[in-house]
Design a protein around this motif. Structure first.
Motif, short mmCIF file in Angstrom:
data_model
loop_
_atom_site.label_atom_id
_atom_site.label_comp_id
_atom_site.label_asym_id
_atom_site.label_seq_id
_atom_site.Cartn_x
_atom_site.Cartn_y
_atom_site.Cartn_z
N HIS A 1 0.82 -1.22 0.00
CA HIS A 1 0.00 0.00 0.00
C HIS A 1 0.85 1.27 0.00
O HIS A 1 0.46 2.28 -0.59
N ALA A 2 2.02 1.22 0.66
CA ALA A 2 2.83 2.42 0.85
C ALA A 2 3.21 3.12 -0.45
O ALA A 2 3.05 4.35 -0.57
N PRO A 3 3.70 2.42 -1.48
CA PRO A 3 4.09 3.13 -2.72
C PRO A 3 2.92 3.39 -3.66
O PRO A 3 3.12 3.88 -4.77
N GLY A 4 1.71 3.03 -3.26
CA GLY A 4 0.55 3.30 -4.09
C GLY A 4 0.31 2.29 -5.18
O GLY A 4 -0.27 2.62 -6.23
N ILE A 5 0.76 1.05 -4.97
CA ILE A 5 0.50 0.00 -5.96
C ILE A 5 -1.01 -0.23 -6.06
O ILE A 5 -1.72 -0.22 -5.05
N GLU A 6 -1.47 -0.44 -7.25
CA GLU A 6 -2.91 -0.61 -7.50
C GLU A 6 -3.51 -1.70 -6.62
O GLU A 6 -2.98 -2.81 -6.52
#
Length: 394
Positions: free
Chosen positions: A37-42
């Motif tokens: 979730h941290a790097p904004g992965i889909e």
């Protein structure tokens, strides 16, 4: 497909690292959710679907192993009630103290907000506790059966609360659910002819999802609870234990999605992260309440302590109750993050504690009052071996 590959690599890698560190793999799965979730992965919607399916199959298998008479025992009923009241009160008091010292989220919070949060954090996690018991092969021990009985009663309370909060009572068709009893007779006859292969596994999944989840949801009752009820109705069949073992691997794989999904929906800020971590100071108090109440009903110190340690965690139902409060406008959105962090942290701490649970019993026994012999629970009384000189165990 690329996103799916990333998910698989991260989840497997985190689980493998946890295993190398001699930690339960679920800690790695929890960590993988935060990492993804941290790097904004889909976000993959299928993860939530797998999580829901895993919880449904879990509750169905709990029902297959559940002795309904255990729910009616006074130590189970009284301990469940005492814990809900005591932990909700302690949590509300702790949050009230934090509001006095100026925590922003609690500024101006009325008693309803504090009481709702206390109630949300008073449940223990069915998913987590069953995992702990399965790892130890303790599901059929006295403390394991008592713990599962308490969890089931907590689930009943949570379902009743969520139904009341939605403002939509069950459909009048819910009164027809007792018709499942004669229908079960036909199902049991068919079950005996299925053999021992994949058809039996398919039968179990069908029973959990159709007359269990779907039927109960269609009449306004939580589907997970329905899956457990159907499991209870089938529990007396001679092949119930075999079906539970057959579904075990599938259930464990699907529950990976549950632990991953916790981290996927959380974007912690320093404030919400700190507040969520502060809430874990309530876990020792929760363990103490469980242990002392069970000991008061005549269970041995060892039995009471092991049950208390297993049940000392926050529940996925706490997330659901908090989300319901947010939807109703009673809580700010940030509280969902706080409770998510608290639930995840409680799983980590409870895992580490229960990993050493049997070794902690001796150290904690001195803190539990000693009862008179005549008050010892009949199922937990010392065994009288008479004049035997040799005892064979195993």
């Amino acid at each position: 497909m690329e996103t799916i590959a990333i998910y698989l690599v991260v989840v497997f890698g985190c689980g493998f690292v946890a295993r190398l560190m001699h930690l339960p793999t679920l800690i790695g799965y929890l960590a993988s959710g935060f990492i993804l979730h941290a790097p904004g992965i889909e976000a993959l919607p299928v993860v939530d679907s797998l999580a829901d399916l895993g919880v449904t199959i879990l509750l169905f298998t709990i029902g297959l192993k559940l002795d309904v008479r255990m729910l009616l025992r006074r130590e189970v009923l009284a301990t469940t009630a005492a814990n809900l009241l005591a932990v909700a009160g302690l949590t509300a008091g702790f949050l009230g103290m934090l509001s006095i010292i100026g925590v922003r989220l609690l500024a101006g919070a009325d008693w309803q907000v504090v009481a709702l949060l206390g109630f949300a954090l008073s449940f223990s996690s069915t998913v987590f506790v069953v995992q702990v018991l399965d790892v130890r092969s303790d599901s059929h021990t006295l403390y394991g059966r008592v713990a599962i009985g308490i969890l089931v009663l907590q689930d009943v309370v949570a379902v009743a609360f969520l139904t009341a909060m939605t403002g939509a009572p069950p459909s009048p068709w819910a009164l027809a659910l007792p018709l499942l009893l004669p229908a079960v007779w036909l199902v049991r006859r068919a079950w005996s002819r299925l053999g021992h292969g994949e058809l039996q596994a398919l039968f179990g999944i069908t029973m959990a999802l159709v007359p269990g989840y779907w039927l109960f949801e269609s009449v306004g009752i939580k589907g997970d609870f329905g899956a457990m009820v159907v499991g209870v109705l089938l529990a007396s069949h001679p092949r119930a234990a075999e079906l539970s073992r057959t579904l075990f691997g599938l259930r464990e794989l699907l529950l990976v999605g549950f632990f991953v999904s916790i981290g996927l929906h959380v974007t912690p800020t320093p404030e919400t992260l700190l507040l969520g971590l502060l809430l874990v100071v309530l876990l020792p108090l929760e363990a103490a309440v469980f242990t002392l109440v069970l000991a008061a009903f005549g269970l041995r110190k060892r039995t009471s302590i092991l049950a208390g340690l297993a049940l000392a965690n926050f529940s996925e139902f706490g997330l659901i109750v908090t989300a319901t409060g947010v939807d109703a406008g009673l809580l700010e959105q940030d509280w969902l993050v706080v409770v998510s962090v608290a639930v995840a942290a409680s799983f980590v701490i409870s895992t580490l504690v229960n990993h050493r649970g049997t070794r902690l019993v001796a150290r904690l026994s001195s803190l539990v009052p000693t009862l008179r012999d005549e008050r010892t629970h009949p199922e937990d009384a010392p065994l009288d071996i008479g004049h035997a000189r040799v005892l064979v165990l195993g």
